[in-house]
Design a protein around this motif. Structure first.
Motif, PDB file in Angstrom:
ATOM      1  N   LYS A 182       3.385  -8.790  -9.865  1.00 27.14           N
ATOM      2  CA  LYS A 182       4.258  -9.499  -8.933  1.00 27.14           C
ATOM      3  C   LYS A 182       5.101  -8.516  -8.126  1.00 27.14           C
ATOM      4  CE  LYS A 182       4.778 -13.336  -8.576  1.00 27.14           C
ATOM      5  NZ  LYS A 182       4.128 -14.334  -7.703  1.00 27.14           N
ATOM      6  N   ARG A 183       5.576  -7.444  -8.760  1.00 26.66           N
ATOM      7  CA  ARG A 183       6.370  -6.441  -8.054  1.00 26.66           C
ATOM      8  C   ARG A 183       5.545  -5.730  -6.994  1.00 26.66           C
ATOM      9  NH1 ARG A 183       9.726  -4.292 -13.397  1.00 26.66           N
ATOM     10  NH2 ARG A 183      11.630  -5.495 -12.957  1.00 26.66           N
ATOM     11  N   MET A 184       4.303  -5.429  -7.308  1.00 28.78           N
ATOM     12  CA  MET A 184       3.445  -4.764  -6.332  1.00 28.78           C
ATOM     13  C   MET A 184       3.118  -5.689  -5.156  1.00 28.78           C
ATOM     14  SD  MET A 184       3.293  -1.737  -7.539  1.00 28.78           S
ATOM     15  CE  MET A 184       4.919  -2.077  -8.251  1.00 28.78           C
ATOM     16  N   GLU A 185       2.953  -6.975  -5.430  1.00 22.66           N
ATOM     17  CA  GLU A 185       2.715  -7.937  -4.350  1.00 22.66           C
ATOM     18  C   GLU A 185       3.912  -7.990  -3.415  1.00 22.66           C
ATOM     19  OE1 GLU A 185       1.863 -11.605  -6.286  1.00 22.66           O
ATOM     20  OE2 GLU A 185      -0.186 -11.041  -6.861  1.00 22.66           O
ATOM     21  N   LYS A 186       5.119  -8.005  -3.978  1.00 22.84           N
ATOM     22  CA  LYS A 186       6.322  -8.039  -3.153  1.00 22.84           C
ATOM     23  C   LYS A 186       6.454  -6.741  -2.366  1.00 22.84           C
ATOM     24  CE  LYS A 186       8.843 -10.816  -2.976  1.00 22.84           C
ATOM     25  NZ  LYS A 186       8.981 -11.933  -2.003  1.00 22.84           N
ATOM     26  N   ALA A 187       6.142  -5.613  -3.007  1.00 16.85           N
ATOM     27  CA  ALA A 187       6.221  -4.323  -2.320  1.00 16.85           C
ATOM     28  C   ALA A 187       5.240  -4.277  -1.151  1.00 16.85           C
ATOM     29  CB  ALA A 187       5.931  -3.198  -3.311  1.00 16.85           C
ATOM     30  N   GLN A 188       4.048  -4.824  -1.340  1.00 13.86           N
ATOM     31  CA  GLN A 188       3.072  -4.853  -0.256  1.00 13.86           C
ATOM     32  C   GLN A 188       3.615  -5.611   0.951  1.00 13.86           C
ATOM     33  OE1 GLN A 188      -0.255  -6.032  -3.168  1.00 13.86           O
ATOM     34  NE2 GLN A 188      -1.390  -5.217  -1.442  1.00 13.86           N
ATOM     35  N   GLU A 189       4.294  -6.719   0.706  1.00 10.63           N
ATOM     36  CA  GLU A 189       4.860  -7.501   1.802  1.00 10.63           C
ATOM     37  C   GLU A 189       5.858  -6.658   2.607  1.00 10.63           C
ATOM     38  OE1 GLU A 189       6.608 -11.083   0.374  1.00 10.63           O
ATOM     39  OE2 GLU A 189       4.822 -11.715  -0.729  1.00 10.63           O
ATOM     40  N   TRP A 190       6.749  -5.958   1.901  1.00 13.78           N
ATOM     41  CA  TRP A 190       7.750  -5.144   2.598  1.00 13.78           C
ATOM     42  C   TRP A 190       7.108  -3.966   3.343  1.00 13.78           C
ATOM     43  CZ3 TRP A 190      10.970  -5.890  -2.327  1.00 13.78           C
ATOM     44  CH2 TRP A 190      11.913  -6.919  -2.145  1.00 13.78           C
ATOM     45  N   LEU A 191       6.095  -3.377   2.749  1.00 11.91           N
ATOM     46  CA  LEU A 191       5.427  -2.246   3.396  1.00 11.91           C
ATOM     47  C   LEU A 191       4.678  -2.687   4.651  1.00 11.91           C
ATOM     48  CD1 LEU A 191       4.040  -0.486   0.196  1.00 11.91           C
ATOM     49  CD2 LEU A 191       5.709   0.495   1.784  1.00 11.91           C
ATOM     50  N   MET A 192       4.200  -3.910   4.669  1.00  8.68           N
ATOM     51  CA  MET A 192       3.429  -4.404   5.798  1.00  8.68           C
ATOM     52  C   MET A 192       4.306  -4.828   6.972  1.00  8.68           C
ATOM     53  SD  MET A 192       0.618  -6.678   3.714  1.00  8.68           S
ATOM     54  CE  MET A 192       0.085  -7.567   5.172  1.00  8.68           C
ATOM     55  N   ILE A 193       5.463  -5.407   6.680  1.00  8.10           N
ATOM     56  CA  ILE A 193       6.213  -6.058   7.762  1.00  8.10           C
ATOM     57  C   ILE A 193       7.538  -5.388   8.109  1.00  8.10           C
ATOM     58  CG2 ILE A 193       5.207  -8.289   7.178  1.00  8.10           C
ATOM     59  CD1 ILE A 193       7.835  -9.041   5.845  1.00  8.10           C
ATOM     60  N   GLY A 194       8.003  -4.436   7.314  1.00  2.44           N
ATOM     61  CA  GLY A 194       9.334  -3.899   7.585  1.00  2.44           C
ATOM     62  C   GLY A 194       9.377  -2.390   7.614  1.00  2.44           C
ATOM     63  N   ASP A 195      10.586  -1.876   7.944  1.00  2.68           N
ATOM     64  CA  ASP A 195      10.814  -0.439   7.990  1.00  2.68           C
ATOM     65  C   ASP A 195      11.668   0.037   6.832  1.00  2.68           C
ATOM     66  OD1 ASP A 195       9.387  -0.009  10.373  1.00  2.68           O
ATOM     67  OD2 ASP A 195      11.089  -0.717  11.554  1.00  2.68           O
ATOM     68  N   ILE A 196      11.845  -0.810   5.823  1.00  2.00           N
ATOM     69  CA  ILE A 196      12.631  -0.432   4.668  1.00  2.00           C
ATOM     70  C   ILE A 196      11.988   0.777   3.991  1.00  2.00           C
ATOM     71  CG2 ILE A 196      11.381  -2.082   3.222  1.00  2.00           C
ATOM     72  CD1 ILE A 196      13.930  -2.461   1.590  1.00  2.00           C
ATOM     73  N   SER A 197      12.796   1.720   3.527  1.00  2.00           N
ATOM     74  CA  SER A 197      12.268   2.951   2.950  1.00  2.00           C
ATOM     75  C   SER A 197      11.573   2.691   1.620  1.00  2.00           C
ATOM     76  CB  SER A 197      13.402   3.965   2.745  1.00  2.00           C
ATOM     77  OG  SER A 197      14.258   3.553   1.684  1.00  2.00           O
ATOM     78  N   ILE A 198      10.712   3.621   1.242  1.00  2.00           N
ATOM     79  CA  ILE A 198       9.990   3.492  -0.020  1.00  2.00           C
ATOM     80  C   ILE A 198      10.979   3.458  -1.188  1.00  2.00           C
ATOM     81  CG2 ILE A 198       8.198   4.450  -1.500  1.00  2.00           C
ATOM     82  CD1 ILE A 198       7.184   3.552   1.230  1.00  2.00           C
ATOM     83  N   THR A 199      12.012   4.271  -1.101  1.00  2.00           N
ATOM     84  CA  THR A 199      13.028   4.309  -2.159  1.00  2.00           C
ATOM     85  C   THR A 199      13.720   2.958  -2.292  1.00  2.00           C
ATOM     86  OG1 THR A 199      13.417   6.668  -1.784  1.00  2.00           O
ATOM     87  CG2 THR A 199      15.120   5.459  -2.978  1.00  2.00           C
ATOM     88  N   GLU A 200      14.053   2.357  -1.165  1.00  2.00           N
ATOM     89  CA  GLU A 200      14.705   1.038  -1.200  1.00  2.00           C
ATOM     90  C   GLU A 200      13.770  -0.036  -1.753  1.00  2.00           C
ATOM     91  OE1 GLU A 200      17.801   0.523   2.339  1.00  2.00           O
ATOM     92  OE2 GLU A 200      15.877   1.335   3.044  1.00  2.00           O
ATOM     93  N   ILE A 201      12.495   0.042  -1.404  1.00  2.00           N
ATOM     94  CA  ILE A 201      11.532  -0.927  -1.924  1.00  2.00           C
ATOM     95  C   ILE A 201      11.433  -0.812  -3.439  1.00  2.00           C
ATOM     96  CG2 ILE A 201       9.080  -1.569  -1.983  1.00  2.00           C
ATOM     97  CD1 ILE A 201       8.920  -0.848   0.962  1.00  2.00           C
TER      98      ILE A 201
END
Length: 288
Positions: A229-248
């Motif tokens: 579930k965490r990886m699915e949420k991370a994928q969403e943020w990586l696809m649509i936003g500019d939030i940093s990897i550390t923040e994700i």
């Protein structure tokens, strides 16, 4: 179908394991009449002609040509045909399980749908029969692919045609139903350091017993489910936003090194590579 039922069914379908056994086509004999108290498999019958009855869950149906029936495992069924007008049908046998539990024993769906595109379904069943008889190395995978298409068609059509009360959680799956509380808790606390003890408390279970029940219901351990579930949420943020990897990593409750390791292990790319991959896709679409 209410939102809770939809969310639970989506979750369990995502974890379900499909096993295909056999598919066939033919006209039944005049003495086709029997009772199966505890069938160990699911059956799908696609009727093309004939008349008779199917009794399931204390309901009696008279299948019509062009109707696709799903008869779940572990639910008593009675079947018969008219001697002067026997059924001609496609059928297949399969198991769809989550852990050790049959999915359609846990979730009750409408027992049949009226097929709109009969040509398409005829082709799917013929393909399934051909693959069941094939000795090709890849035929087991292809068979599952075709069966998934048929099951998807059934569920999607049932959502359109099915009566609302025909979608419900079966009483035999009370333990699985209670798991919804845990799944909701996980969704709401992905950014926290979730402990097994916290999850077990949601159902007032001992942690060891909770782990056993979770695996029996979901087919995977609680830790594996949370990571997924965490990886699915991370994928969403990586696809649509500019939030940093550390923040994700922080948003999904993981240290950066462990997050990067888990992401690569599950997805096959590092978080940075995954983001670059999706940005390249977007750029290509824009340039078309």
């Amino acid at each position: 179908m209410d939102a809770i039922y939809r969310q639970m069914l989506h979750t369990y379908l995502n974890s379900a394991q499909l096993q295909f056994y056999v598919a066939h086509y033919g006209k039944v004999k005049a003495d086709w009449q029997y009772h199966i108290p505890q069938p160990e498999i699911n059956r799908m019958y696609y009727f093309e002609e004939g008349a008779g009855t199917i009794r399931i869950r204390n309901q009696t149906y008279s299948p019509q040509p062009g109707q696709l029936f799903l008869l779940p495992a572990n639910v008593s069924i009675e079947l018969s045909t008219e001697k002067s007008n026997t059924f001609r049908k496609y059928f297949c046998h399969f198991a769809l399980t989550v852990g050790e539990v049959h999915l359609f024993q846990m979730f009750q769906v409408p027992h049949f749908v009226d097929v709109i595109d009969r040509t398409w379904l005829d082709e799917r069943f013929r393909k399934l029969i051909s693959l069941s008889e094939s000795q090709s190395v890849s035929s087991p995978l292809q068979s599952k692919s075709v069966l998934y298409e048929i099951l998807t068609y059934f569920l999607d059509t049932a959502l359109i045609q099915g009566v609302e009360e025909n979608w419900r959680i079966d009483s035999v799956a009370a333990d699985a139903t209670n798991m919804h509380t845990v799944l909701t808790y996980i969704d709401e606390h992905l950014s926290d350091r979730i402990k097994i003890e916290d999850l077990a408390k949601q159902l007032h279970f001992h942690p060891k017993y909770f782990i056993q029940q979770f695996k029996a219901s979901m087919g995977i351990s609680p830790i594996t489910y949370i990571t997924k579930k965490r990886m699915e949420k991370a994928q969403e943020w990586l696809m649509i936003g500019d939030i940093s990897i550390t923040e994700i990593a922080d948003q999904v409750g993981m240290d950066l090194p462990y997050f990067s390791h888990s992401f690569r292990k599950l997805i096959g790319l590092s978080p940075t590579e995954y983001r670059q991959y999706w940005r390249s896709i977007i750029r290509n679409k824009v340039s078309l």
